[in-house]
Scaffold this motif. Structure first.
Motif, PDB file in Angstrom:
ATOM      1  N   ASP A 141       0.848  -1.189   0.000  1.00 12.58           N
ATOM      2  CA  ASP A 141       0.000   0.000   0.000  1.00 12.58           C
ATOM      3  C   ASP A 141       0.885   1.241   0.000  1.00 12.58           C
ATOM      4  N   ASP A 197       0.386   3.717   3.005  1.00 12.56           N
ATOM      5  CA  ASP A 197       0.267   3.122   4.329  1.00 12.56           C
ATOM      6  C   ASP A 197       0.821   4.007   5.438  1.00 12.56           C
ATOM      7  N   THR A 198       1.907   4.693   5.186  1.00 16.23           N
ATOM      8  CA  THR A 198       2.550   5.482   6.238  1.00 16.23           C
ATOM      9  C   THR A 198       2.459   6.983   5.990  1.00 16.23           C
ATOM     10  N   ARG A 208      -3.039   9.120   6.531  1.00  9.14           N
ATOM     11  CA  ARG A 208      -3.497   7.923   7.232  1.00  9.14           C
ATOM     12  C   ARG A 208      -3.528   8.168   8.745  1.00  9.14           C
ATOM     13  N   THR A 235      -7.483   1.078  -0.890  1.00 12.65           N
ATOM     14  CA  THR A 235      -7.225   0.387   0.371  1.00 12.65           C
ATOM     15  C   THR A 235      -7.788   1.113   1.583  1.00 12.65           C
ATOM     16  N   ARG A 236      -8.482   2.225   1.386  1.00 15.13           N
ATOM     17  CA  ARG A 236      -9.061   2.913   2.547  1.00 15.13           C
ATOM     18  C   ARG A 236     -10.547   3.155   2.312  1.00 15.13           C
ATOM     19  N   HIS A 263      -5.586  -5.969   5.628  1.00 18.16           N
ATOM     20  CA  HIS A 263      -4.725  -5.072   4.868  1.00 18.16           C
ATOM     21  C   HIS A 263      -5.418  -3.767   4.507  1.00 18.16           C
ATOM     22  N   HIS A 308      -7.445  -0.249   5.292  1.00 16.92           N
ATOM     23  CA  HIS A 308      -7.586   0.786   6.317  1.00 16.92           C
ATOM     24  C   HIS A 308      -9.078   1.104   6.410  1.00 16.92           C
TER      25      HIS A 308
END
Length: 343
Positions: free
Chosen positions: A6, A9-10, A14, A172-173, A211, A213
Motif C-alpha cells: 500500500d 500506508d505510512t 493515514r 485500500t481505505r 490489509h 484501512h
C-alpha cells in the motif's frame, strides 16, 4: 490473491484519518472547516459532497475553494461516470486536496436520480471502475465512503463482496457507515437514525480484510465512544453531527487523546482566533451568518450556551454586524460562567 504493498500506508493522511469529521451537506463548508481546524490541528476534515458534473460540466470551481489552514482536508465527490470522476478528481488534486473520496453512501432522492451515492452499493463493479479511473488520474489517495448495503441486500453478503471488488482495483481505505440505507420509504434524515447500527460487522470486515484501512461512522458522538473502536483494531473513527453540534466536546481533546500531541486550545481561544477570519470574510463581501452559523454549538452543555446562540442568531441580521457581535456574545458567556462559579 495477495494484497500488494500500500503506497499510502505510512502517509500523514493515514494518521489524520484516526479521527475525521464527516462530509455533511450544507454544513461542512469552508467556514465550518476553518473553525473546526482551530479546535483540532490533527483531525481529518471533509468537504461537503461536490458532484463531478457540477465541476466538470458546470464549471463550479468555486466549490473547491478552501483555506490552506484546513489541511489535512479531503474532497468528497459524487458521481458515477468514471471519466467524469477522473476529471473532477484531477481538479481536486490540482487544488491541493490531500485525499479524494467517492460518496457511495448518500441516500437522498436527488443523489439517486443521478445514479450515485448509496445506490452504487448495487453496482460494485461500476464503483471499482470509477475509483480506478480516479486513481489513475491523481497522485493523492482515493478513498470510498459507503454503507453496509441498501434496501433488501444482506450486509454480511454484499459488504465483503463490495470491499473485495473495489479493493481489487487498488483502493485500500474505506469509511463504513455502520447502517444500511433504505432508498425508498425513508428520508435522508431517517436513514441516519432508523436503520440499526451494526458495529460488529464493521469490526468483522477488519478481521477479514486486515490489509485495508477501515474507519467506522454512524452514531458515534463522543471521544469516549470512539476510543473503543480504535482499541479493538479499527484504523479510524468518523464523527458527523455530534462534531458539528457539539464541536468543543469532540474536537478540543482530540489531539491529545487520539493523536497524543500536546496542542490544546479552548472554546474561548477558538472564538478569538476566528475574529481575523471573520473580518477578512466580511471585507471580501461575505455575510457574518455564513461563518457564525457554524459556531452556534461551541458552548453546548456549558453555562452561557443559550445566550451565546441567541446573541449570534438575533444579531447577525442587524446592519453592520461584525466581529464586535461575536465578542459581545463571548463576553456574555464569560459572565454566565462567572455567575455559575459564584453560586
Amino acid at each position: 490473491m495477495e494484497p500488494t504493498a500500500d503506497p499510502f500506508d505510512t502517509t500523514p493522511i493515514r494518521t489524520a484519518a484516526r479521527l475525521s469529521v464527516a462530509p455533511m451537506m450544507d454544513w461542512t463548508d469552508r467556514h465550518c472547516r476553518y473553525f473546526h481546524r482551530l479546535l483540532s490541528r490533527e483531525a481529518l476534515l471533509y468537504t461537503e459532497m461536490v458532484t463531478a458534473p457540477a465541476l466538470v460540466r458546470g464549471g463550479a470551481v468555486h466549490l473547491l475553494d478552501y483555506d490552506a489552514a484546513e489541511h489535512p482536508v479531503a474532497l468528497q465527490l459524487g458521481g458515477s461516470d468514471p471519466a467524469e470522476l477522473a476529471a473532477a478528481a484531477r481538479m481536486g488534486a490540482a487544488a491541493g486536496y490531500d485525499e479524494i473520496n467517492l460518496n457511495v453512501g448518500c441516500p437522498s432522492d436527488r443523489v439517486q436520480s443521478g445514479t450515485f451515492g448509496a445506490v452504487l452499493m448495487k453496482q460494485p463493479q461500476l464503483v471499482a471502475d470509477c475509483v480506478a479511473a480516479m486513481q489513475d488520474a491523481v497522485d493523492v489517495e482515493v478513498t470510498v465512503k459507503c454503507r453496509l448495503g441498501v434496501d433488501d441486500q444482506e450486509p454480511t453478503e454484499v459488504l465483503p463482496q463490495f470491499l473485495e471488488t473495489v479493493s481489487a482495483r487498488g483502493i485500500t481505505r474505506f469509511t463504513l457507515h455502520a447502517r444500511k440505507a433504505w432508498l425508498k420509504g425513508l428520508s435522508p434524515k431517517e436513514n441516519r437514525d432508523i436503520p440499526p447500527l451494526d458495529y460488529d460487522l464493521v469490526h468483522q470486515m477488519k478481521a477479514e480484510f486486515p490489509h485495508l484501512h477501515l474507519s467506522i461512522n454512524g452514531g458515534i458522538q463522543t471521544l469516549d465512544a470512539a476510543m473503543p473502536h480504535l482499541e479493538r483494531g479499527l484504523d479510524g473513527v468518523m464523527i458527523g453531527r455530534a462534531a458539528y453540534h457539539d464541536p468543543a466536546n469532540v474536537l478540543l481533546q482530540a489531539d491529545r487523546r487520539i493523536y497524543g500531541t500536546p496542542y490544546q486550545t479552548t472554546a474561548e481561544g477558538a472564538v478569538q482566533a476566528m475574529l481575523p477570519y471573520i473580518e477578512a470574510h466580511l471585507s471580501a463581501g461575505g455575510k457574518l451568518h455564513q461563518v457564525t452559523r457554524h459556531m452556534l454549538g461551541l458552548f453546548t452543555g456549558r453555562p452561557g450556551a443559550r445566550i451565546w446562540r441567541r446573541t449570534l442568531s438575533e444579531g447577525v441580521s442587524k446592519p453592520g454586524a461584525g466581529p464586535e457581535l461575536v465578542l459581545e456574545a463571548l463576553a456574555q458567556v464569560q459572565q454566565s460562567v462567572a455567575g455559575y462559579a459564584a453560586q
